[in-house]
Motif scaffolding. Structure first.
Motif, PDB file in Angstrom:
ATOM      1  N   TRP A 199     -85.150 -70.271  44.539  1.00  0.00           N
ATOM      2  CA  TRP A 199     -84.141 -71.316  44.646  1.00  0.00           C
ATOM      3  C   TRP A 199     -83.431 -71.240  45.992  1.00  0.00           C
ATOM      4  CZ3 TRP A 199     -81.053 -71.315  39.367  1.00  0.00           C
ATOM      5  CH2 TRP A 199     -81.935 -71.625  38.322  1.00  0.00           C
ATOM      6  N   THR A 200     -83.274 -72.375  46.632  1.00  0.00           N
ATOM      7  CA  THR A 200     -82.438 -72.499  47.813  1.00  0.00           C
ATOM      8  C   THR A 200     -81.360 -73.527  47.488  1.00  0.00           C
ATOM      9  OG1 THR A 200     -84.289 -72.003  49.291  1.00  0.00           O
ATOM     10  CG2 THR A 200     -82.347 -73.051  50.263  1.00  0.00           C
ATOM     11  N   ILE A 201     -80.139 -73.048  47.314  1.00  0.00           N
ATOM     12  CA  ILE A 201     -79.038 -73.888  46.859  1.00  0.00           C
ATOM     13  C   ILE A 201     -78.173 -74.281  48.050  1.00  0.00           C
ATOM     14  CG2 ILE A 201     -77.066 -74.022  45.309  1.00  0.00           C
ATOM     15  CD1 ILE A 201     -79.797 -73.795  43.940  1.00  0.00           C
ATOM     16  N   LYS A 202     -77.858 -75.563  48.139  1.00  0.00           N
ATOM     17  CA  LYS A 202     -77.061 -76.059  49.251  1.00  0.00           C
ATOM     18  C   LYS A 202     -75.799 -76.764  48.738  1.00  0.00           C
ATOM     19  CE  LYS A 202     -81.142 -76.868  52.157  1.00  0.00           C
ATOM     20  NZ  LYS A 202     -81.919 -77.884  52.933  1.00  0.00           N
ATOM     21  N   PRO A 203     -74.698 -76.655  49.477  1.00  0.00           N
ATOM     22  CA  PRO A 203     -73.475 -77.366  49.080  1.00  0.00           C
ATOM     23  C   PRO A 203     -73.712 -78.866  48.981  1.00  0.00           C
ATOM     24  CG  PRO A 203     -72.998 -75.735  50.777  1.00  0.00           C
ATOM     25  CD  PRO A 203     -74.491 -75.801  50.663  1.00  0.00           C
ATOM     26  N   LEU A 204     -73.010 -79.483  48.051  1.00  0.00           N
ATOM     27  CA  LEU A 204     -73.037 -80.922  47.789  1.00  0.00           C
ATOM     28  C   LEU A 204     -74.342 -81.402  47.169  1.00  0.00           C
ATOM     29  CD1 LEU A 204     -71.256 -82.301  51.000  1.00  0.00           C
ATOM     30  CD2 LEU A 204     -70.255 -81.743  48.782  1.00  0.00           C
ATOM     31  N   GLN A 205     -75.248 -80.477  46.840  1.00  0.00           N
ATOM     32  CA  GLN A 205     -76.493 -80.855  46.184  1.00  0.00           C
ATOM     33  C   GLN A 205     -76.371 -80.638  44.676  1.00  0.00           C
ATOM     34  OE1 GLN A 205     -79.079 -82.371  47.999  1.00  0.00           O
ATOM     35  NE2 GLN A 205     -77.347 -82.330  49.422  1.00  0.00           N
ATOM     36  N   LYS A 206     -77.222 -81.348  43.910  1.00  0.00           N
ATOM     37  CA  LYS A 206     -77.151 -81.319  42.453  1.00  0.00           C
ATOM     38  C   LYS A 206     -78.516 -80.931  41.887  1.00  0.00           C
ATOM     39  CE  LYS A 206     -75.752 -85.573  42.823  1.00  0.00           C
ATOM     40  NZ  LYS A 206     -75.291 -86.956  42.574  1.00  0.00           N
ATOM     41  N   TYR A 207     -78.505 -80.058  40.896  1.00  0.00           N
ATOM     42  CA  TYR A 207     -79.748 -79.472  40.395  1.00  0.00           C
ATOM     43  C   TYR A 207     -79.702 -79.355  38.871  1.00  0.00           C
ATOM     44  CZ  TYR A 207     -79.690 -77.763  45.263  1.00  0.00           C
ATOM     45  OH  TYR A 207     -79.599 -77.653  46.633  1.00  0.00           O
ATOM     46  N   PHE A 208     -80.883 -79.110  38.287  1.00  0.00           N
ATOM     47  CA  PHE A 208     -80.944 -78.746  36.879  1.00  0.00           C
ATOM     48  C   PHE A 208     -82.201 -77.914  36.633  1.00  0.00           C
ATOM     49  CE2 PHE A 208     -83.333 -82.713  37.038  1.00  0.00           C
ATOM     50  CZ  PHE A 208     -84.422 -82.481  36.208  1.00  0.00           C
ATOM     51  N   PRO A 266     -70.815 -67.897  47.609  1.00  0.00           N
ATOM     52  CA  PRO A 266     -71.077 -66.899  46.575  1.00  0.00           C
ATOM     53  C   PRO A 266     -69.841 -66.037  46.322  1.00  0.00           C
ATOM     54  CG  PRO A 266     -72.930 -67.029  48.078  1.00  0.00           C
ATOM     55  CD  PRO A 266     -71.841 -67.876  48.675  1.00  0.00           C
ATOM     56  N   GLY A 267     -69.492 -65.908  45.071  1.00  0.00           N
ATOM     57  CA  GLY A 267     -68.268 -65.212  44.685  1.00  0.00           C
ATOM     58  C   GLY A 267     -67.197 -66.166  44.201  1.00  0.00           C
ATOM     59  N   ASN A 268     -67.364 -67.460  44.502  1.00  0.00           N
ATOM     60  CA  ASN A 268     -66.452 -68.467  43.955  1.00  0.00           C
ATOM     61  C   ASN A 268     -66.790 -68.719  42.486  1.00  0.00           C
ATOM     62  OD1 ASN A 268     -65.526 -68.580  46.554  1.00  0.00           O
ATOM     63  ND2 ASN A 268     -65.831 -70.779  46.823  1.00  0.00           N
ATOM     64  N   GLY A 269     -65.939 -69.491  41.819  1.00  0.00           N
ATOM     65  CA  GLY A 269     -66.058 -69.646  40.380  1.00  0.00           C
ATOM     66  C   GLY A 269     -67.020 -70.730  39.935  1.00  0.00           C
ATOM     67  N   PHE A 270     -67.226 -70.772  38.620  1.00  0.00           N
ATOM     68  CA  PHE A 270     -68.056 -71.777  37.970  1.00  0.00           C
ATOM     69  C   PHE A 270     -67.201 -72.530  36.950  1.00  0.00           C
ATOM     70  CE2 PHE A 270     -70.764 -68.170  39.062  1.00  0.00           C
ATOM     71  CZ  PHE A 270     -71.754 -68.793  39.820  1.00  0.00           C
ATOM     72  N   SER A 271     -67.269 -73.851  36.989  1.00  0.00           N
ATOM     73  CA  SER A 271     -66.599 -74.703  36.004  1.00  0.00           C
ATOM     74  C   SER A 271     -67.667 -75.199  35.032  1.00  0.00           C
ATOM     75  CB  SER A 271     -65.926 -75.892  36.698  1.00  0.00           C
ATOM     76  OG  SER A 271     -65.074 -75.455  37.748  1.00  0.00           O
ATOM     77  N   ILE A 272     -67.649 -74.696  33.795  1.00  0.00           N
ATOM     78  CA  ILE A 272     -68.768 -74.885  32.872  1.00  0.00           C
ATOM     79  C   ILE A 272     -68.310 -75.599  31.600  1.00  0.00           C
ATOM     80  CG2 ILE A 272     -70.617 -73.735  31.588  1.00  0.00           C
ATOM     81  CD1 ILE A 272     -70.192 -71.295  33.424  1.00  0.00           C
ATOM     82  N   VAL A 273     -69.087 -76.587  31.183  1.00  0.00           N
ATOM     83  CA  VAL A 273     -68.961 -77.145  29.834  1.00  0.00           C
ATOM     84  C   VAL A 273     -70.248 -76.804  29.095  1.00  0.00           C
ATOM     85  CG1 VAL A 273     -68.714 -79.203  28.418  1.00  0.00           C
ATOM     86  CG2 VAL A 273     -67.466 -79.032  30.590  1.00  0.00           C
ATOM     87  N   GLY A 274     -70.114 -76.103  27.976  1.00  0.00           N
ATOM     88  CA  GLY A 274     -71.274 -75.699  27.184  1.00  0.00           C
ATOM     89  C   GLY A 274     -71.320 -76.448  25.863  1.00  0.00           C
ATOM     90  N   ALA A 275     -72.509 -76.810  25.429  1.00  0.00           N
ATOM     91  CA  ALA A 275     -72.702 -77.483  24.145  1.00  0.00           C
ATOM     92  C   ALA A 275     -74.087 -77.112  23.626  1.00  0.00           C
ATOM     93  CB  ALA A 275     -72.541 -78.995  24.286  1.00  0.00           C
ATOM     94  N   MET A 297     -78.513 -65.248  34.041  1.00  0.00           N
ATOM     95  CA  MET A 297     -79.482 -65.245  35.131  1.00  0.00           C
ATOM     96  C   MET A 297     -79.227 -66.396  36.098  1.00  0.00           C
ATOM     97  SD  MET A 297     -83.132 -63.969  33.575  1.00  0.00           S
ATOM     98  CE  MET A 297     -83.312 -65.325  32.431  1.00  0.00           C
ATOM     99  N   VAL A 298     -78.879 -67.569  35.566  1.00  0.00           N
ATOM    100  CA  VAL A 298     -78.591 -68.708  36.440  1.00  0.00           C
ATOM    101  C   VAL A 298     -77.361 -68.418  37.294  1.00  0.00           C
ATOM    102  CG1 VAL A 298     -77.825 -71.113  36.470  1.00  0.00           C
ATOM    103  CG2 VAL A 298     -79.717 -70.417  34.982  1.00  0.00           C
ATOM    104  N   LEU A 299     -76.311 -67.881  36.685  1.00  0.00           N
ATOM    105  CA  LEU A 299     -75.103 -67.578  37.454  1.00  0.00           C
ATOM    106  C   LEU A 299     -75.356 -66.514  38.505  1.00  0.00           C
ATOM    107  CD1 LEU A 299     -72.329 -67.645  34.689  1.00  0.00           C
ATOM    108  CD2 LEU A 299     -73.218 -69.508  36.083  1.00  0.00           C
ATOM    109  N   HIS A 300     -76.171 -65.520  38.176  1.00  0.00           N
ATOM    110  CA  HIS A 300     -76.530 -64.491  39.157  1.00  0.00           C
ATOM    111  C   HIS A 300     -77.261 -65.111  40.347  1.00  0.00           C
ATOM    112  CE1 HIS A 300     -75.417 -60.393  38.141  1.00  0.00           C
ATOM    113  NE2 HIS A 300     -75.677 -60.616  36.858  1.00  0.00           N
ATOM    114  N   ARG A 301     -78.202 -65.991  40.065  1.00  0.00           N
ATOM    115  CA  ARG A 301     -78.974 -66.603  41.150  1.00  0.00           C
ATOM    116  C   ARG A 301     -78.085 -67.452  42.054  1.00  0.00           C
ATOM    117  NH1 ARG A 301     -84.896 -68.344  38.773  1.00  0.00           N
ATOM    118  NH2 ARG A 301     -85.320 -68.546  41.001  1.00  0.00           N
ATOM    119  N   LEU A 302     -77.105 -68.114  41.464  1.00  0.00           N
ATOM    120  CA  LEU A 302     -76.205 -68.940  42.256  1.00  0.00           C
ATOM    121  C   LEU A 302     -75.196 -68.109  43.032  1.00  0.00           C
ATOM    122  CD1 LEU A 302     -75.543 -71.866  39.745  1.00  0.00           C
ATOM    123  CD2 LEU A 302     -77.279 -71.677  41.531  1.00  0.00           C
TER     124      LEU A 302
END
Length: 479
Positions: A49-58, A77-86, A324-329
Motif C-alpha cells: 500500500w502507498t497511502i497519500k493525503p487527500l486520497q480515498k481507499y477501501f 503517521p501517529g495521528n488519530g483515526f476517526s472510525i465508525v464501525g457497524a 492490521m489496517v491501522l498498523h499499515r496506515l
C-alpha cells in the motif's frame, strides 16, 4: 430540524439500498459501488500500500467485510483515526452445504439458523435466496452474486386444527419444523426434472470415481434440482460450472415506507444495514467538501461480517483485520506511531437500539424509554456490554450538538439480559476510546423490522458530523 422532504428522501434512498442486499455479500458490493462512484480506490490486502493525503481507499475481506477510509490532508503517521464501525450481517436462515430433503412428497431445502432470529416470523412468508456462487469459467474461478427476485420457498404453518395450543405455546423445532418447501416431487417428475430421490450407487460397485472428476457430478446429490436450475438460470451458467454456493434465505417482500403518515420503515435487516448505510453515506458526504484538506486524521468506516454470531471469524470484528489496517496506515512514522495514534483516535460503534414497545413497555427501564424520531440512542451498560464511558459519551454529545442531532440514552433493566456489539470487542482489542450508539427500532431480529424514517437522516448527519468535527473536539479536551 430538516424538512420532511429531506428526511423522506434519505429514507427512500436507504430503502432502495436495502432492497438490493439480501446477503452481506450484496451489502458490501453496494457499499463498494457507492465508494467507487465517489472516488474511492480499491486496495488488496496482499499488495503493497502507498497511502497519500487527500486520497480515498477501501479494502474488502471475504466479500462480506469492508473497511473504507479517506486520508486527511494533514495526516502523518501517529495521528488519530476517526472510525465508525457497524456490521453487515443479520439473523437469517442459510442454505446447508447439503440441502437436499424430500419429505411426504415435498422437495425441501435444508437450512441452518444463523444468529438469534425470531424464527416464528419466518413462517408463511414468501421467501427467496441470495448470496454468492463460485463458478468455473474458461479463465478461472469466479464469485458471482445471485438474488432470485421471485418467491421460491415457503415455511408453512401447521393448521390450528392440528395443533390446538398453537397460539399459546408455538415454539418450532429449528431442525425439523423450520424447513422451507421448494416444490412437490410430482410436479418435478411431470415437468421432466430429476427424480426427488435418485438411487445411490451400490457400495459393492467396482466403479470408482476419478479424484479429478468435476464437482458437478455430486451437485444433484447435494441439492434438489429445481434450486440448482433456478441458480443456473439466474447466472446463465450450466450446473457443471458450479463449484459451490453460499446462499441466504430472504423475504421477497420489499422494504417500504409505511404508516398512516409515511413515517416508518418496514423492512428486513434494519439491524444493522441502517447503520452500515448511514456510515457509508456519512463518510462520502464528509469528503465532499474542502474539510478533508485540513483534517489531521484518517476518516474510516469498518463494516464487519459475523457480528450476530459473536464476531469470531477472519472477517469479523474479533479478527486482526482492523488492527492490521491501522498498523499499515501508521507505517512510515516512528516505531511507536501506531501506539501514539490510538489515544488520539475515537470509534463510534453503530448498531441498532431498542425503542420502547407500546405493548410491552414493562420490558423497558422506566427512565430510559427510547422513542422513534427523537434521536440517535447512546447505549450504556455498567457491565461493559457496551463500550460507552463518561468520556466517550461527553465527546459524542459535543459532536451531536455541532451536528444538530438529538440524542437519547438507553440502559437495559437490571432483571433483563443485555445484548452487545462490536464496540467492546474493538475497544478492548485496540484500546480505542469507543461509544456505542444506534437508531431506535422495534421488532429487532424479526424477519420484518420497524424503524422511523428520521433515523436514516439523523444517523447520516451524526456520522458525517463526527468525521468533520472530531479532531477539533479532541483538541479541546483538557483531561
Amino acid at each position: 430540524m430538516a424538512s420532511k422532504e429531506t428526511v423522506l428522501s434519505a429514507a427512500k434512498q436507504f430503502v432502495t439500498f436495502i432492497n438490493k442486499t439480501p446477503s452481506p455479500f450484496h451489502a458490501v458490493n453496494e457499499v463498494r459501488q457507492r465508494l467507487v462512484s465517489n472516488g474511492f480506490c480499491e486496495l488488496k490486502e496482499a499488495d503493497h500500500w502507498t497511502i497519500k493525503p487527500l486520497q480515498k481507499y477501501f479494502v474488502t475481506r471475504n466479500q462480506s467485510t469492508i473497511i473504507a477510509f479517506a486520508v486527511g490532508g494533514k495526516y502523518q503517521p501517529g495521528n488519530g483515526f476517526s472510525i465508525v464501525g457497524a456490521h453487515t450481517d443479520s439473523p437469517c436462515l442459510k442454505v446447508k452445504p447439503i440441502s437436499k430433503i424430500t419429505k411426504a412428497g415435498y422437495l425441501m431445502v435444508g437450512v441452518e439458523c444463523y444468529g438469534g432470529g425470531i424464527w416464528h416470523t419466518w413462517f408463511d412468508r414468501d421467501l427467496t435466496v441470495g448470496g454468492r456462487v463460485f463458478v468455473k469459467t474458461d479463465i478461472g474461478i469466479e464469485s458471482r452474486l445471485v438474488h432470485v427476485q421471485r418467491p421460491i420457498l415457503r415455511i408453512p404453518n401447521i393448521a390450528i386444527h392440528l395443533m390446538r395450543d398453537h397460539n399459546e405455546s408455538f415454539g418450532p423445532n429449528k431442525e425439523s419444523h423450520l424447513c422451507p418447501v421448494l416444490a412437490t416431487a410430482v410436479q418435478v417428475s411431470l415437468q421432466g426434472g430429476a427424480k426427488a430421490d435418485p438411487p445411490k450407487p451400490s457400495e459393492t460397485s467396482t466403479q470408482t470415481k476419478s479424484p479429478l472428476a468435476p464437482n458437478y457430478e455430486t451437485l444433484a446429490d447435494k441439492h434438489n434440482s429445481p434450486l440448482v436450475t433456478i441458480i443456473c438460470d439466474q447466472l446463465d451458467i450450466k450446473p457443471e460450472q458450479i463449484i459451490d454456493f453460499e446462499l441466504y434465505v430472504a423475504d421477497t417482500q420489499p422494504s417500504v415506507i409505511g404508516g398512516a403518515l409515511e413515517e416508518f420503515i418496514f423492512s428486513p435487516r434494519l439491524d444493522n444495514l441502517l447503520n452500515a448505510y448511514a456510515a457509508c453515506e456519512g463518510l462520502i458526504q464528509a469528503c465532499g467538501d474542502e474539510s478533508l484538506q485540513h483534517d489531521p486524521n484518517i476518516r474510516m468506516i469498518s463494516l464487519f461480517d459475523n457480528e450476530e454470531v459473536g464476531s469470531q471469524s477472519a472477517q469479523g470484528a474479533q479478527s486482526a483485520l482492523q488492527e492490521m489496517v491501522l498498523h499499515r496506515l501508521s507505517s512510515g512514522g516512528s516505531q511507536t506511531a501506531f501506539q501514539e495514534a490510538i489515544p488520539k483516535s475515537f470509534m463510534i460503534s453503530a448498531d441498532q437500539a431498542h425503542a420502547v414497545h407500546p405493548n410491552y413497555s414493562d420490558k423497558h427501564e422506566s427512565n430510559h424509554q427510547v422513542a422513534l424520531h427523537k434521536g440517535i440512542v447512546v447505549k450504556i451498560n455498567s457491565n461493559q456490554r457496551y463500550a460507552s464511558t463518561g468520556i466517550t459519551v461527553t465527546i459524542l454529545r459535543e459532536i451531536a450538538n455541532l451536528s444538530k442531532v438529538p440524542l437519547q440514552e438507553f440502559v437495559v433493566k437490571n432483571d433483563s439480559p443485555c445484548g452487545s456489539t462490536i464496540g467492546p470487542i474493538l475497544s478492548a482489542g485496540l484500546g480505542i476510546p469507543t461509544v456505542d450508539v444506534g437508531a431506535p427500532q422495534l421488532s429487532m431480529h424479526s424477519i420484518r423490522e420497524m424503524a422511523c424514517i428520521t433515523s436514516v437522516y439523523q444517523a447520516t448527519e451524526l456520522y458525517k458530523g463526527f468525521f468533520l468535527n472530531y479532531p477539533e473536539v479532541y483538541a479541546s479536551l483538557q483531561f
